[in-house]
Design a protein around this motif. Sequence first.
Motif, short mmCIF file in Angstrom:
data_model
loop_
_atom_site.label_atom_id
_atom_site.label_comp_id
_atom_site.label_asym_id
_atom_site.label_seq_id
_atom_site.Cartn_x
_atom_site.Cartn_y
_atom_site.Cartn_z
N ARG A 28 -6.19 -5.72 -6.59
CA ARG A 28 -4.98 -6.37 -6.08
C ARG A 28 -3.87 -5.36 -5.78
O ARG A 28 -3.17 -5.48 -4.78
CB ARG A 28 -4.50 -7.42 -7.10
CG ARG A 28 -5.33 -8.69 -7.10
CD ARG A 28 -4.67 -9.77 -7.93
NE ARG A 28 -4.82 -9.53 -9.35
CZ ARG A 28 -5.67 -10.20 -10.13
NH1 ARG A 28 -6.44 -11.14 -9.61
NH2 ARG A 28 -5.75 -9.92 -11.42
N SER A 31 -4.90 -3.40 -2.58
CA SER A 31 -4.83 -4.29 -1.42
C SER A 31 -3.40 -4.57 -1.01
O SER A 31 -3.04 -4.50 0.17
CB SER A 31 -5.57 -5.61 -1.74
OG SER A 31 -5.46 -6.51 -0.66
N ASP A 32 -2.55 -4.89 -2.00
CA ASP A 32 -1.16 -5.22 -1.69
C ASP A 32 -0.39 -4.01 -1.20
O ASP A 32 0.44 -4.10 -0.28
CB ASP A 32 -0.49 -5.81 -2.93
CG ASP A 32 0.80 -6.54 -2.60
OD1 ASP A 32 0.88 -7.15 -1.51
OD2 ASP A 32 1.74 -6.50 -3.41
N GLU A 35 -1.27 -3.47 2.40
CA GLU A 35 -0.66 -4.49 3.26
C GLU A 35 0.81 -4.19 3.49
O GLU A 35 1.30 -4.25 4.63
CB GLU A 35 -0.82 -5.87 2.60
CG GLU A 35 -0.30 -7.02 3.45
CD GLU A 35 -1.10 -7.21 4.73
OE1 GLU A 35 -0.48 -7.52 5.78
OE2 GLU A 35 -2.33 -7.04 4.70
N ARG A 36 1.54 -3.87 2.42
CA ARG A 36 2.99 -3.68 2.52
C ARG A 36 3.37 -2.37 3.19
O ARG A 36 4.35 -2.32 3.94
CB ARG A 36 3.62 -3.71 1.11
CG ARG A 36 3.61 -5.07 0.44
CD ARG A 36 4.08 -4.93 -1.01
NE ARG A 36 4.04 -6.19 -1.73
CZ ARG A 36 5.09 -6.96 -1.95
NH1 ARG A 36 6.27 -6.61 -1.49
NH2 ARG A 36 4.97 -8.09 -2.63
N CYS A 69 -10.75 -3.93 1.75
CA CYS A 69 -9.50 -3.24 2.04
C CYS A 69 -9.63 -2.33 3.26
O CYS A 69 -8.75 -2.31 4.14
CB CYS A 69 -9.07 -2.42 0.82
SG CYS A 69 -8.58 -3.41 -0.60
N TYR A 261 4.87 -3.43 -5.39
CA TYR A 261 3.71 -4.21 -4.94
C TYR A 261 3.05 -4.81 -6.17
O TYR A 261 3.54 -4.64 -7.30
CB TYR A 261 2.74 -3.34 -4.12
CG TYR A 261 2.28 -2.08 -4.80
CD1 TYR A 261 1.18 -2.08 -5.66
CD2 TYR A 261 2.94 -0.88 -4.60
CE1 TYR A 261 0.75 -0.94 -6.29
CE2 TYR A 261 2.52 0.28 -5.22
CZ TYR A 261 1.43 0.25 -6.07
OH TYR A 261 1.00 1.40 -6.69
N ASP A 262 1.97 -5.52 -6.00
CA ASP A 262 1.34 -6.29 -7.08
C ASP A 262 0.77 -5.36 -8.16
O ASP A 262 -0.27 -4.74 -7.96
CB ASP A 262 0.23 -7.17 -6.49
CG ASP A 262 -0.31 -8.17 -7.50
OD1 ASP A 262 0.08 -8.11 -8.68
OD2 ASP A 262 -1.12 -9.02 -7.10
#
Length: 427
Positions: A28, A31-32, A35-36, A69, A261-262
Amino acid sequence: MPRFLHVADVHLGYTKYDSPERTKDFYRAFSDALERYAIEPQVDFVLIVGDLFEHRQVLPAVLNQAQLCLDRLQAAGIPVLAIEGNHDYRLYGTSTSWLRYLSDWGRLMLLEPNAEEELEPWDPEVRRGGYIDLDCGVRVIGSRWYGAAAPQAIQSLAPLIEQLPPGPDHTVMMFHHGLEGHVSRYSGALRYQDFAPLLTAGVDYLALGHIHRSYTAESWIFNPGSTEANSVIENQDQNPRGVFLVNLTNQGIKAELKSDYDQRHIERLNLKADPKQTAAELEEAAITTIKMAYKKGKTEDAIVELKIQGTIGFERSDLNVKELRSQLHTLSKALIMLIKYEVTGVEYHSYISDQEELPSRHDIERLVFTDLLAANAHYRDQAESLSSGLMDLKDRLLKQQTEPELYQYAQELLSAKSPEPDASPQD
């Protein structure tokens, strides 16, 4: 103006604490962060500077996490350049690794010197090469995991870099190793002068991995730290880490550490033991500490560590740490509850002055028994009276009284009764 994301030490497949949910945290976080700070801002490329995986032998579910990812980056048209770290380096005696697999299948470009340790340009047909010149105006150079041979490897790589044909305005190199002075208890880090030949050879941005906290040096060496904490000591308060979002300009390098981020929250709490406390009182203090942290919203779904330190007035084993941890786990609603029980017993304070006459055996025994009792919170207030009882109990034992008689006497002693001692002479 080229812009890229520098990531290192992702450790997909991390298994500490035997928690499936914790293992998912690493996916997570990765991945986050992508993305960000890669997909949303549409960077020109992404660097993965070693240790994409936690283990060299990767489970299918973990490989799938990596592919998900990387596929998203591929769909966004963002190339991924990577090197192997000590965790995902090829197994001894083999010629491949899971990063090589991902590279062969087009998910990333694994940049490394060839078998003769030469730097060749990336060949998309065979998917091999030691460096690549990107359309955004950046040359990216790869390396291997060299371990203790890293200083010698740099001495060999630097002249190879100088001999490369002219290329883009900016040169970035990936190297999985640490710089000394930025993490304690790590003896294998390189000195700044070990890295210096790379700067002389023309490297503008040295992208490091391996150390799980963020640091920079001399405006050209950058290490983002791990994307997710591998242990409680890597919490953000004490060890800032994340990913670097980097802009290369003619005026210099702008690298911003991103950690929003996460990530799983880590809460580290401290409790000072008081030698006057009983085991039950210390346990209640631990419960109160956790309840207060829970009310502040610090513990739910977090990794919580309670460190109990100081001096105790009872036996260490009197506190059942396993049961206490279970109780605190329930109260905190934490994902993982840890207790570090680092306490010491009360030191004895009785002593004999050099100027005093040597005490009798009777007096020495009384001092020993009194100190032992005074060091225990349960018996401290009765140390003087109970010491006489213990001395008498010892005499009864030497006289070979029966076990029922000794047991009865001990019961009376602990019930604060005043049994009459035997009228036997002292030695």
